[in-house]
Design a protein around this motif. Structure first.
Motif, PDB file in Angstrom:
ATOM      1  N   ARG A   1       0.745  -1.141  -0.005  1.00 18.56           N
ATOM      2  CA  ARG A   1      -0.009  -0.062   0.031  1.00 18.56           C
ATOM      3  C   ARG A   1       0.700   1.388   0.033  1.00 18.56           C
ATOM      4  O   ARG A   1       0.420   2.319  -0.346  1.00 18.56           O
ATOM      5  CB  ARG A   1      -0.897   0.046   1.120  1.00 18.56           C
TER       6      ARG A   1
ATOM      7  N   THR B  77      -2.868   7.137  -4.027  1.00 20.40           N
ATOM      8  CA  THR B  77      -4.075   7.518  -3.091  1.00 20.40           C
ATOM      9  C   THR B  77      -5.181   7.980  -4.114  1.00 20.40           C
ATOM     10  O   THR B  77      -5.108   7.944  -5.383  1.00 20.40           O
ATOM     11  CB  THR B  77      -3.800   8.681  -2.362  1.00 20.40           C
ATOM     12  N   GLN B  78      -6.467   8.048  -3.699  1.00 21.60           N
ATOM     13  CA  GLN B  78      -7.505   8.165  -4.329  1.00 21.60           C
ATOM     14  C   GLN B  78      -7.250   9.615  -5.214  1.00 21.60           C
ATOM     15  O   GLN B  78      -7.735   9.729  -6.417  1.00 21.60           O
ATOM     16  CB  GLN B  78      -8.761   8.241  -3.660  1.00 21.60           C
ATOM     17  N   SER B  79      -6.770  10.732  -4.532  1.00 22.85           N
ATOM     18  CA  SER B  79      -6.649  11.851  -4.895  1.00 22.85           C
ATOM     19  C   SER B  79      -5.711  11.861  -6.138  1.00 22.85           C
ATOM     20  O   SER B  79      -5.685  12.442  -7.223  1.00 22.85           O
ATOM     21  CB  SER B  79      -6.254  12.893  -4.109  1.00 22.85           C
TER      22      SER B  79
END
Length: 151
Positions: free
Chosen positions: A94, A99-101
């Motif tokens: 991870r 990241t999502q952004s």
């Protein structure tokens, strides 16, 4: 002459009184030391035993109270933990995932693959947050100061 005699007589009298006071003080000090060295009386020993037992009971009571508090706290935590169960799967990859952004930002540029990782696996290419301006100012101020070299 007579004045000298009276002055001498006063000095002698003063010296005699001073010696007498010193002797009395030495005598009182010697008595005090002998009293201090003498064996404690039965009443003193009983008083000391009673004081020691009171302090021992107080210390045992405090330790017991502290132990009870720890047990009570542990019991409360166990009760709360039994109501909530959290299971998290650990994923060491991870760290290198976006990241999502970053995914949203990168979807427009197309620099990310399907899994959300960068096409290059070099860790230097992972995006990071920018350094705040207030910290940049501090860092530049620190870098501008010169440290004198040791001679």
């Amino acid at each position: 002459e007579e004045r000298k005699k009276t002055e001498l007589h006063l000095q002698v009298e003063e010296y005699r009184q001073k010696k007498q006071q010193e002797a009395e003080e030495a005598k009182v000090l010697a008595e005090w030391r002998t009293e201090k060295k003498r064996a404690p009386s039965d009443a003193d020993l009983e008083r000391l035993r009673r004081r020691d037992s009171e302090r021992l009971h107080l210390r045992q009571y405090r330790e017991l109270e502290a132990q009870r508090a720890v047990q009570e706290r542990q019991h409360r935590l166990d009760r709360i933990r039994s109501q909530v169960h959290i299971s998290v799967s650990r994923n060491p990859d991870r760290i290198t995932q976006a990241t999502q952004s970053v995914l949203r930002r990168g979807s427009s540029t197309g620099s990310l693959d399907v899994c959300g990782t960068r096409l290059t696996s070099d860790i230097r290419h992972i995006p990071r947050l920018a350094i705040p301006t207030w910290r940049k100012v501090q860092c530049s101020a620190l870098n501008s100061t010169t440290i004198p070299a040791k001679k």
